[in-house]
Scaffold this active site. Structure first.
Site, PDB file in Angstrom:
ATOM      1  N   GLY A  61     -42.016  11.497  -6.332  1.00 31.10           N
ATOM      2  CA  GLY A  61     -43.315  12.039  -5.947  1.00 31.10           C
ATOM      3  C   GLY A  61     -44.245  12.085  -7.141  1.00 31.10           C
TER       4      GLY A  61
ATOM      5  CB  CYS B 245     -37.762   9.701  -9.430  1.00 32.58           C
ATOM      6  SG  CYS B 245     -38.909   9.512 -10.798  1.00 32.58           S
ATOM      7  CE1 TYR B 246     -42.467  16.677  -8.657  1.00 31.27           C
ATOM      8  CE2 TYR B 246     -41.458  17.004  -6.497  1.00 31.27           C
ATOM      9  CZ  TYR B 246     -42.285  17.450  -7.523  1.00 31.27           C
ATOM     10  OH  TYR B 246     -42.899  18.661  -7.423  1.00 31.27           O
TER      11      TYR B 246
ATOM     12  CG  HIS C 181     -37.598   5.038  -8.185  1.00 34.71           C
ATOM     13  ND1 HIS C 181     -38.073   5.833  -7.176  1.00 34.71           N
ATOM     14  CD2 HIS C 181     -38.250   5.427  -9.303  1.00 34.71           C
ATOM     15  CE1 HIS C 181     -38.979   6.663  -7.650  1.00 34.71           C
ATOM     16  NE2 HIS C 181     -39.108   6.440  -8.945  1.00 34.71           N
TER      17      HIS C 181
ATOM     18  CD  GLU D  82     -36.267   4.563  -4.302  1.00 31.44           C
ATOM     19  OE1 GLU D  82     -35.187   4.792  -4.886  1.00 31.44           O
ATOM     20  OE2 GLU D  82     -37.313   5.182  -4.555  1.00 31.44           O
TER      21      GLU D  82
ATOM     22  CG  ASP E 107     -43.993  -3.810  16.775  1.00 31.93           C
ATOM     23  OD1 ASP E 107     -42.949  -4.369  16.385  1.00 31.93           O
ATOM     24  OD2 ASP E 107     -44.915  -3.457  16.009  1.00 31.93           O
TER      25      ASP E 107
ATOM     26  CE  LYS F  39     -43.307  -6.452  13.216  1.00 32.03           C
ATOM     27  NZ  LYS F  39     -44.439  -5.836  13.936  1.00 32.03           N
TER      28      LYS F  39
HETATM   29  N1  GLN Z   1     -44.184  12.692 -11.251  1.00 31.35           N
HETATM   30  C1  GLN Z   1     -42.880  12.642 -11.814  1.00 31.35           C
HETATM   31  C2  GLN Z   1     -42.871  11.953 -13.183  1.00 31.35           C
HETATM   32  O1  GLN Z   1     -43.856  11.413 -13.601  1.00 31.35           O
HETATM   33  C3  GLN Z   1     -41.932  11.910 -10.883  1.00 31.35           C
HETATM   34  C4  GLN Z   1     -42.259  10.463 -10.719  1.00 31.35           C
HETATM   35  C5  GLN Z   1     -41.516   9.808  -9.601  1.00 31.35           C
HETATM   36  O2  GLN Z   1     -40.918  10.451  -8.752  1.00 31.35           O
HETATM   37  N2  GLN Z   1     -41.589   8.490  -9.556  1.00 31.35           N
HETATM   38  O3  GLN Z   1     -41.877  11.982 -13.868  1.00 31.35           O
END
Ligand code: GLN
Length: 541
Positions: A56, A83-84, A171, A173, A229, A372
């Site tokens: 985030g 991450c966040y 990340h 994903e 769809d 999709k």
């Molecule tokens: N905002 C947070 C950071 O800068 C998390 C970033 C993110 O989740 N990609 O570290």
């Protein structure tokens, strides 16, 4: 959706929330996205096998930052923070998170310190992961140990095996993370203990059963566009309720060559499905209303309006229906801000824009939870021809926005023929499998040429072929000259009133995929892109 085994993705506004859900579904585990604002009681009631917290834009220590209840970590349900999400898990449980001197963006080498961790099964000791952050964890919360690090991140991955809590600073994903899918798979299968039995064929059968139970003897109406769809939604409905379903196919005369006939062949009385099919040839009305109009936004509006009016007329003939069927899919839901947190800026016609003129009780959206490619898998399972199921995305206003300037029947014919040749040659060259979207458009430019010793003053056709992963940015496809030359000479020879073929090699941005996209979509993608560039410290557009 009722599914006994599900993983919940809690969305903190990251760019990749949808990807997280997709990766989970690739493990054959059903998964839904909810905003971090969702009531924890509701999450508990869903009885998830696991919870994933996304990335985030906020910083956890900031006033008003997106947060979650500490209770989330005491439910006995495994949680993976990304991450966040990882930073938040640490912060809420008593660790510290600080801003780093420099932001870290892109591919980074990850070194595993605890190869025995369940989330790292099958992962090499050193591998590439993808990072995008400015903050980092400077102290882990009590009970956690470090399981991996990178040059800049001492705590790139942490775990508390007792509470089944995990955090990744990177990340997984994103496809650039070499073992990302494997790590997510490890989490959902090994840690959460999911069995991975979510299958598209089961989805089709159970959805048909549910629709049948819900609709009973009621009547349903579906606007069929011939797109993937609405076609799949219509077939599911038809299998459930047969002739209590009426599909109205409004042919605005702006479809690709032979496309209207294909839709009629599949859904009409000679096709394999049991339903009422109404094809309305409304092309005259559309062409009349488009007469003399050159402004793209105005053309779009006219086509949209006319479409609704024609559908409305047909609906009136049918009278009261109980249900209106819509082919909404999961990204429409999430991107409208209804499922998750991200991209509220993107407006979408499928969600929210209910036709208030049709007399119905309720809306049915049988594909509301599918991506999709999952919709396509259901379509194939249902036996819908590949020509429909594998179709490229095609805009609602059809060829109306692939003709610059005034739209006339003659111009539509030109672009239909040229486009059919282009698609045929792309398939012959095997490029249809690698190019995401490709089409011919009619520029409004006429120029002098010479053909058979005669002077011509005719149109130029533009060819466009792009690949895109997220529809926000796109790269052009490098079609070999040989193929371009064949397409060009065929178009010039076979399509009258064309004496020039151009190849558009503008990427997006600054171009767009189609030639005239909806103004709101354009603004939305521009601001989304801008936000991303700013996050990366990039230059504004
Ligand atoms: N905002 C947070 C950071 O800068 C998390 C970033 C993110 O989740 N990609 O570290």
């Amino acid at each position: 959706m009722d599914q006994k085994e599900k993983v919940i993705v809690i969305d903190f506004g990251g760019q990749y929330n949808e990807l997280v859900a997709r990766r989970v579904r690739e493990c054959n585990v059903y998964c839904e996205i909810y905003s971090y604002r969702e009531d924890i009681e509701k999450i508990k009631a869903m009885n998830p096998k696991g919870i994933i917290l996304t990335g985030g834009p906020n910083s956890v220590y900031e006033e008003g930052a997106a947060t979650c209840s500490p209770e989330l970590f005491n439910l006995g349900i495994p949680v993976l923070g990304l991450c966040y999400g990882a930073q938040l898990m640490m912060y809420v449980l008593g660790g510290t998170v600080e801003k780093a001197e420099e932001r870290e963006y892109g591919k980074t080498e990850l070194t595993i310190d605890e190869p025995g961790s369940l989330v790292f099964s099958g992962v090499s000791e050193k591998s590439i992961v993808w990072m995008s952050h400015n903050d980092y964890i400077t102290k882990t919360a009590a009970g956690f140990r470090t399981i991996a690090h990178t040059a800049n991140c001492p705590y790139a991955a942490v775990e508390d095996t007792d509470r089944k809590l995990f955090g990744f600073q990177f990340h997984p994903e994103v496809l650039h993370s070499q073992y990302g899918s494997q790590m997510l798979k490890n989490f959902v299968l090994n840690v959460c203990g999911c069995s991975g039995d979510w299958r598209m064929d089961d989805f089709a059968e159970s959805t048909i059963r549910q629709i049948r139970e819900k609709v009973g003897d009621g009547k349903a109406l579906c606007a069929l566009s011939g797109g993937v769809d609405s076609s799949v939604a219509a077939v599911l409905m038809s299998k459930a309720i047969g002739r209590n379903l009426t599909c109205v196919f409004v042919d605005h005369g702006l479809l690709r060559k032979d496309e209207g006939d294909l839709v009629s062949r599949v859904f009409g009385p000679d096709g394999p499905y049991d339903l009422n099919f109404v094809r309305v040839d409304a092309s005259e009305r559309f062409f009349n209303d488009l007469n003399g109009v050159i402004e793209p936004e105005k053309k779009r509006k006219i086509i949209g309006e006319d479409f609704i009016r024609v559908f409305e007329q047909e609906a009136k003939k049918i009278g009261k229906v109980d249900y209106l069927v819509q082919g909404t899919i999961y990204p429409d839901v999430v991107e409208s801000g209804l499922g998750g947190e991200s991209a509220k800026i993107k407006s979408h016609h499928n969600v929210g824009g209910l036709p208030d003129y049709v007399d119905f009780k309720e809306i049915i959206e049988p594909l509301r939870y599918l991506f999709k490619d999952e919709v396509r898998a259901v379509g194939r399972h249902l036996g819908i021809p590949d020509e429909l199921v594998m179709r490229q995305p095609f805009p609602g206003p059809g060829l109306g926005i692939r003709i610059i300037g005034e739209v006339t029947p003659d111009k539509v014919k030109i672009v239909q023929e040229a486009d059919a040749i282009f698609r045929e040659e792309m398939s012959r060259a095997g490029l249809n499998r690698t190019a995401g979207q490709y089409f011919a458009a009619l520029t409004n430019m006429r120029s002098v040429g010479v053909m058979g010793d005669e002077r011509t003053y005719d149109y130029a056709i533009a060819l466009r072929a792009v690949n895109t992963v997220d529809f926000m940015t796109a790269d052009i496809v490098e079609i070999p000259y040989e193929v371009l030359k064949t397409v060009t000479s065929r178009i010039i020879n076979e399509v009258s009133h064309v004496n020039r073929v151009l190849y558009d090699i503008t990427s997006k941005p600054p171009g767009t995929i189609d030639l005239m996209i909806k103004r709101e979509t354009q603004i939305a993608s521009a601001s989304l892109l801008q936000a991303r560039l700013q996050k990366r410290g990039g230059r504004n557009l």
